[in-house]
Design an enzyme around this catalytic site. Structure first.
Site, PDB file in Angstrom:
ATOM      1  NE  ARG A 121      10.836  25.607  -4.026  1.00  0.00           N
ATOM      2  CZ  ARG A 121      10.661  24.940  -5.166  1.00  0.00           C
ATOM      3  NH1 ARG A 121      10.614  25.607  -6.310  1.00  0.00           N
ATOM      4  NH2 ARG A 121      10.524  23.627  -5.156  1.00  0.00           N
ATOM      5  CE  LYS A 148      12.404  35.305  -9.422  1.00  0.00           C
ATOM      6  NZ  LYS A 148      12.937  33.933  -9.478  1.00  0.00           N
ATOM      7  CG  ASP A 207      11.255  23.372  -9.373  1.00  0.00           C
ATOM      8  OD1 ASP A 207      11.335  22.275  -9.955  1.00  0.00           O
ATOM      9  OD2 ASP A 207      10.337  23.639  -8.582  1.00  0.00           O
ATOM     10  CB  THR A 208      10.509  24.648 -14.120  1.00  0.00           C
ATOM     11  OG1 THR A 208      10.369  26.042 -13.796  1.00  0.00           O
ATOM     12  CG2 THR A 208       9.555  23.825 -13.259  1.00  0.00           C
ATOM     13  CG  ASP A 254      15.801  35.775  -7.023  1.00  0.00           C
ATOM     14  OD1 ASP A 254      16.755  36.024  -6.248  1.00  0.00           O
ATOM     15  OD2 ASP A 254      15.337  34.640  -7.166  1.00  0.00           O
ATOM     16  CG  ASP A 258      -0.207   0.041   2.527  1.00  0.00           C
ATOM     17  OD1 ASP A 258       1.029  -0.140   2.517  1.00  0.00           O
ATOM     18  OD2 ASP A 258      -0.861   0.253   3.561  1.00  0.00           O
ATOM     19  CD  GLU A 273       2.678   0.913   7.113  1.00  0.00           C
ATOM     20  OE1 GLU A 273       3.198   0.600   8.195  1.00  0.00           O
ATOM     21  OE2 GLU A 273       1.498   0.645   6.799  1.00  0.00           O
ATOM     22  NE  ARG A 317       8.984  32.953  -8.908  1.00  0.00           N
ATOM     23  CZ  ARG A 317       9.646  32.092  -9.673  1.00  0.00           C
ATOM     24  NH1 ARG A 317       9.025  31.543 -10.709  1.00  0.00           N
ATOM     25  NH2 ARG A 317      10.902  31.778  -9.421  1.00  0.00           N
TER      26      ARG A 317
END
Length: 351
Positions: A98, A194, A224-225, A171, A40, A42, A196
């Site tokens: 974050r 920047k 990240d992306t 940033d 399951d 776990e 968002r």
């Protein structure tokens, strides 16, 4: 080394590769641990060797966040119940970082919640690297050894022997980090501003500073992306930059990050192995942080200062800045007493 209390290093399933490198640097074997999974989803954790009276170092980056965090919590609880002397969580990449504040109404502060979970589970110390926000250290009621990838990145930057070098921050939040690098390297700094639309989507970006005819290195704590990095690289290339590179501490590299990087104006992206990276990215270059963490573990065991690791890099900056401030103060007082009405300009770093 504490002769009364030996140490053992164990790894979570996601960061075993890094723990093995750390053990090679320390000259010890990686501890045996068994992770049992049920149908399951776990899972349970058990140590296959005694840790009674040991310093237990548990190496696990919490990405992907949920399963790896839960696995680490079970490892901590199992070590505590097995009578470990001290339990030290070694989290090269601290997930949920974050979420370090309430940036809008009715949201959770995930970083604080994770800190509480780790503390209640039973850690005695945390070793991590390049937190998304330095104030996260204050969420813990146990000692936090906050390491910096600068010990890896600075020698690499110097080895490239780039002329007309400029350090950039993607940033405003990363300006402190970029400023420290630019002072040490004796080069200018530029900032990206920047806005968002939503998480991982940058709607608008502008570059503050001159990049024409410069070799730019963008610094960030995580990618990240890769939307922000590649957008910044494109703007700087269009602004006349000779080359654009990125140095990132933690490579989350969620899809479609690798494709974006390969198709972008970046010449290369350099990041550490704090997170396992198995994707195909032609421009990626990975630097190992194993020696840094091995040295920190050794210093913890020997009760030696960890900040000495970084003082050698930043001492020169602090001394030079202090001398300039002192000279400005002395000269300013002398000139004000000698020439009535003479305006002495205020230096930015003396404010």
């Amino acid at each position: 080394m504490d002769s009364q209390h030996p140490f053992s290093v164990f790894a979570g399933s996601n960061t075993k590769y890094l723990a093995e490198e750390i053990c090679n640097c320390l000259g010890c074997k990686l501890g045996k641990i068994n992770l049992q999974r049920f149908a399951d989803g776990e899972f349970g954790v058990s140590y296959e060797e005694s840790v009674r009276g040991h310093y237990v170092f548990l190496v696990q980056s919490t990405v992907p966040c949920a399963d790896n965090l839960m696995e680490l919590l079970l490892m901590i609880d199992a070590a505590k119940r097995a009578s470990a002397y001290k339990i030290i969580a070694v989290i090269p990449y601290f997930g949920w970082a974050r979420q370090d504040r309430k940036d809008k109404p009715r949201v959770a502060i995930g970083a604080k919640l994770v800190a509480d979970m780790l503390t209640v589970a039973g850690i005695d110390r945390l070793i991590t690297m390049d937190l998304h926000a330095d104030q996260i250290q204050g969420f813990f009621n146990v000692p936090v050894d906050h390491l910096y990838a600068s010990t890896i990145f600075l020698p690499y930057i110097q080895s490239m022997n780039l002329e007309n070098l400029v350090i950039a921050s993607p940033d405003v939040g990363g300006s402190k980090r970029a400023n420290a690098y630019s002072k040490y390297l004796g080069c200018p700094m530029v900032l990206c501003h920047k806005s968002r639309e939503k998480a991982n989507v940058v709607s608008e970006m502008t570059v503050i500073g001159d990049v024409k005819g410069k070799n730019v290195i963008i610094l960030d704590d995580m990618v990240d992306t890769a939307g922000t990095l590649t957008k910044a690289a494109g703007i700087m290339s269009n602004g006349g930059a000779l080359s654009v590179r990125a140095l990132v501490s933690h490579a989350v590299m969620s899809d479609p990050a690798s494709t974006r990087v390969d198709e972008s104006s970046l010449e290369e992206i350099i990041f550490t192995n704090s997170i396992p990276f198995h994707k195909n990215c032609k421009k990626a270059h990975i630097l190992s942080i194993a020696p840094l963490f091995a040295d920190t573990i050794q210093r913890v065991m020997d009760n030696r200062s960890i900040s000495e690791n970084y003082f050698k890099y930043w001492a020169g900056i602090l001394v030079v800045s202090a001398l300039f401030v002192f000279a400005h103060y002395v000269c300013g007082r002398y000139l004000r007493s000698s020439f009535v009405g003479l305006q002495v300009p205020t230096l930015p770093f003396a404010r």
